[in-house]
Design an enzyme around this catalytic site. Structure first.
Site, mmCIF file in Angstrom:
data_model
loop_
_atom_site.group_PDB
_atom_site.id
_atom_site.type_symbol
_atom_site.label_atom_id
_atom_site.label_comp_id
_atom_site.label_asym_id
_atom_site.label_seq_id
_atom_site.Cartn_x
_atom_site.Cartn_y
_atom_site.Cartn_z
ATOM 1 N N ASP A 149 -3.484 -9.025 -7.105
ATOM 2 C CA ASP A 149 -3.050 -8.667 -8.456
ATOM 3 C C ASP A 149 -3.584 -9.619 -9.518
ATOM 4 O OD1 ASP A 149 -1.587 -6.360 -7.803
ATOM 5 O OD2 ASP A 149 0.113 -7.571 -7.154
ATOM 6 N N ARG A 182 9.204 -19.476 -9.933
ATOM 7 C CA ARG A 182 8.610 -18.830 -11.103
ATOM 8 C C ARG A 182 8.805 -19.599 -12.405
ATOM 9 N NH1 ARG A 182 4.837 -16.412 -8.468
ATOM 10 N NH2 ARG A 182 5.340 -14.389 -7.580
ATOM 11 N N ASP A 225 9.600 -10.588 -11.118
ATOM 12 C CA ASP A 225 8.846 -11.730 -11.626
ATOM 13 C C ASP A 225 8.490 -11.619 -13.104
ATOM 14 O OD1 ASP A 225 9.019 -13.178 -9.291
ATOM 15 O OD2 ASP A 225 7.271 -12.198 -8.414
ATOM 16 N N SER A 284 2.277 -7.353 0.030
ATOM 17 C CA SER A 284 2.256 -8.307 -1.073
ATOM 18 C C SER A 284 3.050 -9.515 -0.596
ATOM 19 C CB SER A 284 2.907 -7.668 -2.299
ATOM 20 O OG SER A 284 3.139 -8.658 -3.263
HETATM 21 N N1 ARG Z 1 12.279 -10.136 -3.972
HETATM 22 C C1 ARG Z 1 11.999 -11.526 -4.088
HETATM 23 C C2 ARG Z 1 12.309 -12.013 -5.472
HETATM 24 O O1 ARG Z 1 12.417 -11.224 -6.356
HETATM 25 C C3 ARG Z 1 10.614 -11.886 -3.669
HETATM 26 C C4 ARG Z 1 9.489 -11.232 -4.384
HETATM 27 C C5 ARG Z 1 8.220 -11.786 -3.857
HETATM 28 N N2 ARG Z 1 7.058 -11.143 -4.319
HETATM 29 C C6 ARG Z 1 6.104 -10.682 -3.524
HETATM 30 N N3 ARG Z 1 5.083 -10.144 -4.087
HETATM 31 N N4 ARG Z 1 6.185 -10.750 -2.220
HETATM 32 O O2 ARG Z 1 12.471 -13.182 -5.688
#
Ligand code: ARG
Length: 392
Positions: free
Chosen positions: A12, A92, A121, A172
């Site tokens: 991405d 993040r 995110d 991902s």
């Molecule tokens: N669902 C988790 C969160 O919102 C992890 C997301 C991780 N992203 C990924 N592309 N694997 O914190």
């Protein structure tokens, strides 16, 4: 326009570099914030960014800061959202902060991220961007162009971007010191049983049970098996030790910020080991009222962080409460690791609110007869209620 992009080297964000150049007419500066990637990978990430024609690339080592200021806070808060020990969510805000710092140094007008419009995110990045750099434009190419993962892959191929994922297994993956998350592709069907290959940190390598001792000082882990370790080292080592026993695998349904239910797979051996140990120590040293109240604080803390509200003043206020409770959380916990399980088998602390004499069935220092007065009034209101029934 110059844009600074949070860059992981994945599909991405690589696609984002090209989109920013092509569709937004930007000069792109990429920032890779190291919150726990393998050393070698960072060089590859930088090379990849440069091959995409960025005007500048920064690699920022934030592991120490991530461990001390974020992961250790998460341990003290026993941080978990619906059973997910916050890992991506925790990193993040730190990544976003570093992106803002670079944008200021580079005099860039825009801040960019590669999050989609479906996940969490975008909220986490943009909350920090808005708080720290309200005047900068925010660009989220994947969301703004409404791209699907298949479209991103096609776009990447068209632009000669090496695609680390293929259409068959378009997982991902996000990883940092505190956890690894795998989502997407066939995993999106909650009825689909994940193949063993999606896991990397929790492949069973040890088959005999093992005892591990974790020592805490003021709520922070400081030793593993009697060996003093710096925060980053300690977390890396905890991941290795627990991961070899298959500890820390989670397959769950999670309620995302938007309200979408999502199927998530996590690997978080260190989090499972250290938070299990930390809770066990708290049970020994905190009062029952502290424990009950703290459980509510933990849930609120975790929800705030999951929702990207790291900079919300309530988070700081909750941390002040948590820190106060942690002053006494020092001691040692032994855990038995075996075949994916991690069980507390012993705990000790100088601050234990525990009296062997008082609780022992073999001791007279608490005179059993002295409890009689308390018994008489213990259920006073219930007793009165039953009396009213009998009067009818
Ligand atoms: N669902 C988790 C969160 O919102 C992890 C997301 C991780 N992203 C990924 N592309 N694997 O914190």
């Amino acid at each position: 326009m110059k844009a600074v992009l949070a860059y992981s080297g994945g599909l991405d964000t690589s696609v984002c570099v090209k989109l920013l150049q092509e569709k937004y007419g930007c000069e792109v500066v990429t920032v890779t914030v190291d919150v726990g990637l393998a050393r070698g990978e960072l060089r590859e990430v930088e090379e990849k960014a440069r091959s995409l024609g960025v005007v500048e690339h920064y690699t920022i080592d934030a592991r120490e800061e991530f461990a001390r200021k974020y992961i250790f806070r998460a341990i003290k808060a026993n941080a978990s959202y619906q059973g997910y020990p916050l890992s991506t969510a925790l990193a993040r805000p730190l990544i976003a902060e570093k992106v803002v710092e670079v944008a200021e140094r580079e005099n860039a007008e825009a801040l960019a991220h590669g999050a989609t419009g479906k996940g969490n995110d975008q909220f986490r990045f943009e909350a920090v961007f808005r708080a720290l750099a309200p005047d900068k434009r925010i660009i989220a190419p994947i969301r703004e162009l409404n791209l699907t993962r298949k479209e991103s892959i096609a776009y990447a191929k068209k632009h000669g971007i090496a695609v680390p994922v293929d259409v068959e297994k378009p997982y991902s993956i996000d990883e940092n010191l505190w956890g690894r998350s795998i989502e997407g592709g066939s995993l999106e069907d909650p009825a689909f049983v994940p193949p063993e290959e999606i896991y990397e940190w929790t492949r069973l390598r040890r088959h005999e049970p093992e005892l591990i001792e974790v020592e805490f000082s003021r709520g922070e882990p400081v030793k593993l098996n009697g060996r003093a370790l710096e925060p980053v080292e300690l977390i890396v080592e905890a991941n290795r030790l627990a991961g070899e026993h298959g500890v820390g695998r989670i397959d769950m349904i999670e309620d995302r910020i938007l309200g979408l239910k999502a199927r998530e797979n996590y690997e978080c051996p260190a989090a499972e080991l250290l938070i299990t140990a930390h809770r066990a120590l708290e049970a020994l040293v905190l009062t029952r009222r502290e424990l009950a109240f703290k459980a509510q604080v933990e849930a609120r803390w975790s929800e705030l962080v999951y929702f990207g509200l790291w900079n919300e003043p309530l988070r700081l206020a909750l941390d002040a409460f948590i820190d106060r409770t942690q002053e006494r959380v020092s001691g040692r916990v032994k855990l038995r690791l075996h075949q994916g399980s991690c069980r507390v088998v012993a705990r000790e602390s100088e601050n234990a609110l525990y009296s062997l004499e008082a609780v022992s069935f073999d001791d007279k220092s608490l005179d059993q007869r002295s409890v009689e007065g308390m018994l008489r009034y213990h259920a006073l209101q219930a007793e009165m209620y039953w009396r009213t029934l009998r009067r009818r």
